[in-house]
Enzyme design. Structure first.
Site, PDB file in Angstrom:
ATOM      1  N   ASP A  48       0.865  -1.173   0.000  1.00 46.76           N
ATOM      2  CA  ASP A  48       0.000   0.000   0.000  1.00 46.76           C
ATOM      3  C   ASP A  48       0.909   1.233   0.000  1.00 46.76           C
ATOM      4  O   ASP A  48       2.116   1.129   0.261  1.00 46.76           O
ATOM      5  CB  ASP A  48      -0.884  -0.043   1.245  1.00 46.76           C
ATOM      6  CG  ASP A  48      -1.732   1.197   1.404  1.00 46.76           C
ATOM      7  OD1 ASP A  48      -2.406   1.591   0.427  1.00 46.76           O
ATOM      8  OD2 ASP A  48      -1.698   1.790   2.497  1.00 46.76           O
TER       9      ASP A  48
ATOM     10  N   ASP B 289      -0.210   5.159   0.976  1.00 43.99           N
ATOM     11  CA  ASP B 289      -0.469   6.106   2.067  1.00 43.99           C
ATOM     12  C   ASP B 289      -0.530   5.390   3.407  1.00 43.99           C
ATOM     13  O   ASP B 289      -1.317   4.458   3.590  1.00 43.99           O
ATOM     14  CB  ASP B 289      -1.793   6.840   1.826  1.00 43.99           C
ATOM     15  CG  ASP B 289      -1.772   7.661   0.547  1.00 43.99           C
ATOM     16  OD1 ASP B 289      -0.919   8.540   0.433  1.00 43.99           O
ATOM     17  OD2 ASP B 289      -2.617   7.405  -0.340  1.00 43.99           O
TER      18      ASP B 289
ATOM     19  N   ASP C  17      -1.632  -1.111   5.867  1.00 44.14           N
ATOM     20  CA  ASP C  17      -1.855  -0.543   7.192  1.00 44.14           C
ATOM     21  C   ASP C  17      -3.327  -0.527   7.597  1.00 44.14           C
ATOM     22  O   ASP C  17      -3.659   0.042   8.638  1.00 44.14           O
ATOM     23  CB  ASP C  17      -1.307   0.887   7.244  1.00 44.14           C
ATOM     24  CG  ASP C  17      -2.116   1.862   6.393  1.00 44.14           C
ATOM     25  OD1 ASP C  17      -2.451   1.505   5.246  1.00 44.14           O
ATOM     26  OD2 ASP C  17      -2.416   2.969   6.872  1.00 44.14           O
TER      27      ASP C  17
END
EC number: 3.1.3.18
Length: 233
Positions: free
Chosen positions: A18, A20, A180
């Site tokens: 991922d 961001d 995250d």
């Protein structure tokens, strides 16, 4: 913390990251973009922690959440128009305040030298994602960069992951997803791959509760976390 792998873990041939909250801390830039848009509508600014809680569903969802938090919710054509107005603002706020998460360069170099293919899968628009990765000199290690506008459905749908796998020419069973948030877990499960979550990202739910195969403190812990997964398989 092993919470139940969907399949026995094998040595990875590829890793999908991922963006961001995983590779970059982009929340300050995203906050600046949101507040510029709100100011253009004479609405008060939002705090960094408020905007950070809105990140994860793509730019349109970000705009929707921002106006709702400002007490001026938008629907339908009004939301469409605000989303269009956001596009050039968003592009002006990609790298000014964004910083790499700790350990990014070291970890990507480690896996590159180990012969592991890598890609980025994000709900951020693809050109924006590529500009950020170019700015930090990370694209040389990446065989795939898939943004949210390159697929029909954003994460938590698996579309972006599957497209990246196709570009890297690897199978899900040979690939690890690193993110995250819960969207990363759901997307990885739907694509048929194991997933590790990192603490310190943008999820509003404790990462230990999101159903990942393993949770670790940061990217520098990722190589040892992968070894633990293999040992536990």
């Amino acid at each position: 913390m092993n919470v139940g792998m969907s399949r026995p873990f094998r040595s990875s041939k590829a890793i999908l990251f991922d963006l961001d909250g995983t590779l970059v801390d982009s929340a300050p830039d995203i906050t600046a973009a949101v507040n510029e848009l709100l100011a253009s509508r004479e609405l008060p600014p939002l705090r960094l922690d408020q905007v950070k809680a809105m990140i994860g569903g793509g730019v349109r969802k970000l705009v929707e959440r921002a106006f709702a938090a400002s007490g001026a919710p938008l629907l339908g054509s009004a939301l469409d128009e605000a989303n269009r107005a956001m596009a050039p603002i968003y592009r002006r706020h990609l790298t000014g305040l964004t910083r790499l998460m700790p350990g990014v360069r070291e970890v990507l170099t480690h896996f590159h030298l180990s012969g592991i293919a890598m890609g980025v899968v994000t709900n951020k628009p693809q050109l924006a994602a590529r500009e950020i990765l170019l700015h930090f000199g990370l694209t040389e290690h990446l065989g795939a960069i898939v943004g949210g506008d390159a697929v029909t459905s954003l994460k938590p749908a698996p579309d972006a992951l599957l497209l990246a796998l196709d570009q890297l020419q690897v199978e899900p069973r040979d690939t690890l997803m690193v993110g995250d948030s819960g969207a990363d877990v759901v997307a990885a499960r739907a694509a048929g791959m194991p997933v590790i979550l990192l603490r310190g990202g943008y999820t509003q739910i404790a990462v230990e509760e999101l159903g990942a195969d393993l949770v670790c403190d940061g990217l520098l812990d990722l190589p040892s976390a992968m070894r633990r997964l293999q040992d536990a398989a």
